[in-house]
Motif scaffolding. Structure first.
Motif, PDB file in Angstrom:
ATOM      1  N   MET A 155      22.344  24.105  45.671  1.00  0.00           N
ATOM      2  CA  MET A 155      23.006  24.316  44.638  1.00  0.00           C
ATOM      3  C   MET A 155      23.909  23.240  44.681  1.00  0.00           C
ATOM      4  SD  MET A 155      23.734  26.422  42.443  1.00  0.00           S
ATOM      5  CE  MET A 155      25.355  27.223  40.999  1.00  0.00           C
ATOM      6  N   ALA A 156      23.825  22.282  43.157  1.00  0.00           N
ATOM      7  CA  ALA A 156      24.682  21.222  43.164  1.00  0.00           C
ATOM      8  C   ALA A 156      26.055  21.573  42.920  1.00  0.00           C
ATOM      9  CB  ALA A 156      23.840  20.344  42.049  1.00  0.00           C
ATOM     10  N   ASN A 157      26.933  20.740  43.240  1.00  0.00           N
ATOM     11  CA  ASN A 157      28.482  20.975  42.810  1.00  0.00           C
ATOM     12  C   ASN A 157      28.696  19.969  41.790  1.00  0.00           C
ATOM     13  OD1 ASN A 157      28.889  22.604  45.016  1.00  0.00           O
ATOM     14  ND2 ASN A 157      29.212  21.089  46.467  1.00  0.00           N
ATOM     15  N   PHE A 158      29.898  20.207  41.351  1.00  0.00           N
ATOM     16  CA  PHE A 158      30.470  19.346  40.055  1.00  0.00           C
ATOM     17  C   PHE A 158      31.078  18.182  40.926  1.00  0.00           C
ATOM     18  CE2 PHE A 158      30.334  23.088  37.531  1.00  0.00           C
ATOM     19  CZ  PHE A 158      30.238  22.450  36.339  1.00  0.00           C
ATOM     20  N   VAL A 159      30.683  16.788  40.221  1.00  0.00           N
ATOM     21  CA  VAL A 159      31.437  15.688  41.037  1.00  0.00           C
ATOM     22  C   VAL A 159      32.213  14.942  39.973  1.00  0.00           C
ATOM     23  CG1 VAL A 159      29.367  15.126  42.668  1.00  0.00           C
ATOM     24  CG2 VAL A 159      29.248  14.348  40.038  1.00  0.00           C
ATOM     25  N   PRO A 160      33.398  14.473  40.371  1.00  0.00           N
ATOM     26  CA  PRO A 160      34.399  13.951  39.579  1.00  0.00           C
ATOM     27  C   PRO A 160      33.790  12.692  38.910  1.00  0.00           C
ATOM     28  CG  PRO A 160      35.335  13.662  41.812  1.00  0.00           C
ATOM     29  CD  PRO A 160      33.784  14.428  41.820  1.00  0.00           C
ATOM     30  N   THR A 161      34.082  12.344  37.476  1.00  0.00           N
ATOM     31  CA  THR A 161      33.605  10.972  36.911  1.00  0.00           C
ATOM     32  C   THR A 161      34.759  10.565  36.132  1.00  0.00           C
ATOM     33  OG1 THR A 161      31.813   9.666  36.241  1.00  0.00           O
ATOM     34  CG2 THR A 161      32.214  11.893  35.543  1.00  0.00           C
ATOM     35  N   VAL A 162      34.433   9.535  35.342  1.00  0.00           N
ATOM     36  CA  VAL A 162      35.284   9.307  34.108  1.00  0.00           C
ATOM     37  C   VAL A 162      34.162   9.214  32.758  1.00  0.00           C
ATOM     38  CG1 VAL A 162      36.540   7.282  33.085  1.00  0.00           C
ATOM     39  CG2 VAL A 162      36.612   7.633  35.593  1.00  0.00           C
ATOM     40  N   CYS A 163      34.765   9.749  31.664  1.00  0.00           N
ATOM     41  CA  CYS A 163      34.164   9.786  30.642  1.00  0.00           C
ATOM     42  C   CYS A 163      34.317   8.328  29.848  1.00  0.00           C
ATOM     43  CB  CYS A 163      34.658  10.802  29.445  1.00  0.00           C
ATOM     44  SG  CYS A 163      33.636  11.118  27.867  1.00  0.00           S
ATOM     45  N   VAL A 164      33.038   8.070  29.312  1.00  0.00           N
ATOM     46  CA  VAL A 164      32.864   6.726  28.358  1.00  0.00           C
ATOM     47  C   VAL A 164      32.712   6.991  27.090  1.00  0.00           C
ATOM     48  CG1 VAL A 164      32.318   4.921  30.381  1.00  0.00           C
ATOM     49  CG2 VAL A 164      30.520   6.326  29.202  1.00  0.00           C
ATOM     50  N   GLY A 165      33.016   8.345  26.496  1.00  0.00           N
ATOM     51  CA  GLY A 165      32.825   8.447  25.127  1.00  0.00           C
ATOM     52  C   GLY A 165      33.790   7.824  24.213  1.00  0.00           C
ATOM     53  N   CYS A 166      35.031   7.574  24.558  1.00  0.00           N
ATOM     54  CA  CYS A 166      35.858   6.945  23.641  1.00  0.00           C
ATOM     55  C   CYS A 166      36.893   6.064  24.731  1.00  0.00           C
ATOM     56  CB  CYS A 166      36.653   7.610  22.655  1.00  0.00           C
ATOM     57  SG  CYS A 166      37.940   8.892  23.730  1.00  0.00           S
ATOM     58  N   GLY A 167      37.833   5.317  23.992  1.00  0.00           N
ATOM     59  CA  GLY A 167      38.721   4.432  24.626  1.00  0.00           C
ATOM     60  C   GLY A 167      39.803   5.191  25.619  1.00  0.00           C
ATOM     61  N   LEU A 168      39.671   6.675  25.390  1.00  0.00           N
ATOM     62  CA  LEU A 168      40.706   7.279  26.196  1.00  0.00           C
ATOM     63  C   LEU A 168      40.192   7.323  27.805  1.00  0.00           C
ATOM     64  CD1 LEU A 168      43.156   8.666  25.136  1.00  0.00           C
ATOM     65  CD2 LEU A 168      42.079  10.645  24.882  1.00  0.00           C
ATOM     66  N   LEU A 169      38.879   7.152  27.922  1.00  0.00           N
ATOM     67  CA  LEU A 169      38.401   7.069  29.447  1.00  0.00           C
ATOM     68  C   LEU A 169      38.971   8.187  30.355  1.00  0.00           C
ATOM     69  CD1 LEU A 169      38.293   3.277  30.016  1.00  0.00           C
ATOM     70  CD2 LEU A 169      36.479   4.626  29.832  1.00  0.00           C
ATOM     71  N   CYS A 170      38.739   9.333  29.610  1.00  0.00           N
ATOM     72  CA  CYS A 170      39.091  10.567  30.369  1.00  0.00           C
ATOM     73  C   CYS A 170      38.572  10.535  32.127  1.00  0.00           C
ATOM     74  CB  CYS A 170      38.931  11.863  29.739  1.00  0.00           C
ATOM     75  SG  CYS A 170      39.684  12.021  28.215  1.00  0.00           S
ATOM     76  N   ASP A 171      39.657  10.476  32.956  1.00  0.00           N
ATOM     77  CA  ASP A 171      39.172  10.434  34.266  1.00  0.00           C
ATOM     78  C   ASP A 171      39.473  11.973  34.824  1.00  0.00           C
ATOM     79  OD1 ASP A 171      41.972  10.524  34.298  1.00  0.00           O
ATOM     80  OD2 ASP A 171      42.276   9.028  35.548  1.00  0.00           O
ATOM     81  N   ASP A 172      39.532  12.891  34.198  1.00  0.00           N
ATOM     82  CA  ASP A 172      39.518  14.105  34.909  1.00  0.00           C
ATOM     83  C   ASP A 172      38.128  14.974  34.700  1.00  0.00           C
ATOM     84  OD1 ASP A 172      39.688  14.571  32.399  1.00  0.00           O
ATOM     85  OD2 ASP A 172      41.328  16.465  32.034  1.00  0.00           O
ATOM     86  N   VAL A 173      37.089  14.269  34.475  1.00  0.00           N
ATOM     87  CA  VAL A 173      35.737  14.878  33.908  1.00  0.00           C
ATOM     88  C   VAL A 173      35.005  15.145  35.044  1.00  0.00           C
ATOM     89  CG1 VAL A 173      33.669  14.258  32.556  1.00  0.00           C
ATOM     90  CG2 VAL A 173      35.970  13.876  31.461  1.00  0.00           C
ATOM     91  N   GLU A 174      34.165  16.232  35.004  1.00  0.00           N
ATOM     92  CA  GLU A 174      33.506  16.486  36.076  1.00  0.00           C
ATOM     93  C   GLU A 174      31.820  16.865  35.719  1.00  0.00           C
ATOM     94  OE1 GLU A 174      34.740  19.291  39.232  1.00  0.00           O
ATOM     95  OE2 GLU A 174      36.664  18.750  38.735  1.00  0.00           O
ATOM     96  N   VAL A 175      30.786  16.585  36.521  1.00  0.00           N
ATOM     97  CA  VAL A 175      29.733  16.630  36.087  1.00  0.00           C
ATOM     98  C   VAL A 175      28.710  17.146  37.114  1.00  0.00           C
ATOM     99  CG1 VAL A 175      29.340  14.785  34.260  1.00  0.00           C
ATOM    100  CG2 VAL A 175      28.877  14.330  36.571  1.00  0.00           C
ATOM    101  N   LYS A 176      27.814  18.360  36.633  1.00  0.00           N
ATOM    102  CA  LYS A 176      26.959  19.000  37.555  1.00  0.00           C
ATOM    103  C   LYS A 176      25.488  18.265  37.264  1.00  0.00           C
ATOM    104  CE  LYS A 176      26.379  23.458  39.307  1.00  0.00           C
ATOM    105  NZ  LYS A 176      26.374  24.950  38.757  1.00  0.00           N
ATOM    106  N   VAL A 177      24.902  17.762  38.385  1.00  0.00           N
ATOM    107  CA  VAL A 177      23.540  17.075  38.381  1.00  0.00           C
ATOM    108  C   VAL A 177      22.525  17.817  39.189  1.00  0.00           C
ATOM    109  CG1 VAL A 177      22.194  15.096  38.700  1.00  0.00           C
ATOM    110  CG2 VAL A 177      24.432  14.897  38.042  1.00  0.00           C
ATOM    111  N   GLU A 178      21.384  18.239  38.525  1.00  0.00           N
ATOM    112  CA  GLU A 178      20.166  18.910  39.214  1.00  0.00           C
ATOM    113  C   GLU A 178      19.054  18.145  38.861  1.00  0.00           C
ATOM    114  OE1 GLU A 178      22.292  23.457  39.969  1.00  0.00           O
ATOM    115  OE2 GLU A 178      20.406  23.043  38.468  1.00  0.00           O
ATOM    116  N   GLY A 179      18.210  17.624  39.948  1.00  0.00           N
ATOM    117  CA  GLY A 179      17.000  17.202  39.745  1.00  0.00           C
ATOM    118  C   GLY A 179      17.080  15.920  38.790  1.00  0.00           C
ATOM    119  N   GLY A 180      18.275  15.286  39.054  1.00  0.00           N
ATOM    120  CA  GLY A 180      18.394  13.736  38.655  1.00  0.00           C
ATOM    121  C   GLY A 180      18.932  14.049  37.075  1.00  0.00           C
ATOM    122  N   LYS A 181      19.474  15.306  36.634  1.00  0.00           N
ATOM    123  CA  LYS A 181      19.815  15.499  35.331  1.00  0.00           C
ATOM    124  C   LYS A 181      21.093  16.134  35.082  1.00  0.00           C
ATOM    125  CE  LYS A 181      15.606  15.146  32.691  1.00  0.00           C
ATOM    126  NZ  LYS A 181      15.444  14.861  31.373  1.00  0.00           N
TER     127      LYS A 181
END
Ligand code: SF4
Length: 434
Positions: free
Chosen positions: A1-27
């Motif tokens: 079971m994959a865990n959430f990993v912390p990352t930074v969002c590149v969606g806009c200039g705010l670069l939110c650094d509290d974002v987490e993503v869960k990846v399974e099977g490379g997606k």
């Protein structure tokens, strides 16, 4: 079971650094703390329009090629040009931007970023008037007056209000929303305006007049008219008296100011107002840069050349004169003979006459997604997504550098924008082109 990993969002200039993503099977299967725009941006890694292999135009059609062949063709196009234009860069890493500027110098070309048609004007205004600013951390902890002037963060930077301005409780703003005042200055009722304490609905193209009237009031001068730019003078008086008494005020400067009549002069006069307010209280301004690393290009260009945008290396030395050496003007005057576009889509975002001129020139594109610009290119070099598939550095809207993380492997034959630019530069250096 994959865990959430912390990352930074590149969606806009705010670069939110509290974002987490869960990846399974490379997606990416789930995200935490992203806004809808951020989630959409990160999930573009799996988009059907991802570019996965280099393309070269043959007999009028783009066909798959090896990286080596595509780089050789790109080198040929750029080195044969007398004055290539290197355009885009606001969605590329700082590392790639640095190499892009070195490449422009090596080629004797012109390099400019999309900031020249966006928030580059804020930099020009700052050069004329001086620029008092702060980090978003200071804003969160100290600001009790938030002004959005010509910007609507609920659309452009969706987590701006919840992370840094109105909603959060800071060290000196423990009461959060109740302690803070939100003022919107705009030509229409924006979505952010729905939660504002005060809305100043300025007449279109009259920001300069309103700011000038505010400066007069601040200096104790009388205004004889009953209203200025659609705002009653007694309201202008009340606004200035209130702003003077707040602990810490911040004006977030939007494109509504730089894209209306007066252009960067509107921002210049606004910066002067901000400086004058500092005679009474602490006041700062922060431009609302959109693309995730627009600020980065201006920073890197200034370190390397002394100029933030529109850098012309075709005369042997570095020259910059915004309005003359900026990308759109060079294209309109047809003063380029090849183009390298990095992480930008001028064909669908520029006016038709400009798009037509670009389409007539040899074109090399570095991007991660298929766009109308990649479709007409002579060479397409597929880039890995920075902040998703490769690491890199970017500057947040308040000029704080943020290290972007990687949580997926690059798809197909993609390489980082930094690696692609480095390979191009070394090939051109080997040719000995100056
Ligand atoms: S506000 Fe911007 S950086 Fe933050 S999650 Fe949304 S798109 Fe990403």
């Amino acid at each position: 079971m994959a865990n959430f990993v912390p990352t930074v969002c590149v969606g806009c200039g705010l670069l939110c650094d509290d974002v987490e993503v869960k990846v399974e099977g490379g997606k990416i299967v789930s995200t935490l703390h992203t806004c809808a725009r951020g989630e959409w941006t990160l999930r573009r890694a799996h988009s059907n329009s991802r570019l996965t292999s280099p393309l070269i135009k043959k007999n009028g059609k783009l066909v798959k090629a090896s990286f080596e062949d595509a780089l050789s063709r790109a080198t040929e196009i750029l080195s044969e040009a007398e004055r290539p234009l290197l355009w885009g860069w606001s969605s590329a890493s700082v590392e790639a931007q640095r190499l892009g500027i070195l490449l422009a110098q090596r080629l004797g070309g012109v390099i400019d970023s999309t900031s020249s048609i966006c928030h580059g004007s804020s930099i020009l205004a700052g050069r004329e008037a001086g620029f008092r600013t702060a980090t978003l951390g200071e804003v969160k902890n100290r600001a009790d007056l938030i002004v959005y002037w010509g910007s609507d963060p609920s659309h452009s930077h969706p987590r701006h209000l919840s992370r840094y301005t109105i909603i959060p409780r800071g060290i000196y703003t423990q009461m959060g929303y109740e302690q803070k005042q939100l003022v919107i200055v705009d030509v229409r009722k924006s979505r952010t305006g729905k939660i504002a304490n005060q809305i100043l609905e300025v007449e279109p193209n009259k920001d300069y007049e309103l700011i000038s009237a505010m400066r007069m009031v601040l200096k104790g001068k009388n205004i004889r008219d009953k209203e200025v730019a659609g705002i009653p003078v007694k309201v202008i008086n009340q606004v200035i008296q209130t702003w003077k008494t707040r602990q810490f005020g911040v004006i977030f400067v939007g494109l509504g100011l730089s894209m209306s009549r007066g252009k960067y002069r509107n921002i210049e006069v606004l910066y002067k107002l901000v400086q004058e307010l500092n005679d009474f209280t602490r006041f700062v301004a922060i431009p609302m840069a959109g693309h995730y690393n627009m600020v980065g290009f201006n920073q890197v260009a200034t370190w390397l050349t002394g100029h933030p945008l529109g850098i012309d290396a075709s005369r042997g030395n570095i020259y910059s004169n915004p309005g003359e050496t900026t990308g759109t003007e060079i294209i309109m005057r047809d003063e380029f003979d090849a183009m390298l576009v990095v992480a930008s889509d001028p064909i669908s975002t520029m006016p038709l006459p400009i798009a037509r001129k670009i389409a007539r020139k040899p074109l090399v594109v570095v991007d991660c997604l298929e766009t109308p610009t990649t479709k007409i290119a002579d060479v397409v070099l597929p880039a890995a997504m920075t902040g998703v598939e490769v690491e890199g550095t970017a500057y947040r809207i308040d000029s704080v550098p943020i290290r972007l993380k990687k949580f997926l492997e690059p798809c197909g034959d993609c390489k980082s924008d930094e690696e692609i630019l480095s390979l191009l530069l070394s090939k051109i250096e080997k040719l000995g082109k100056k």
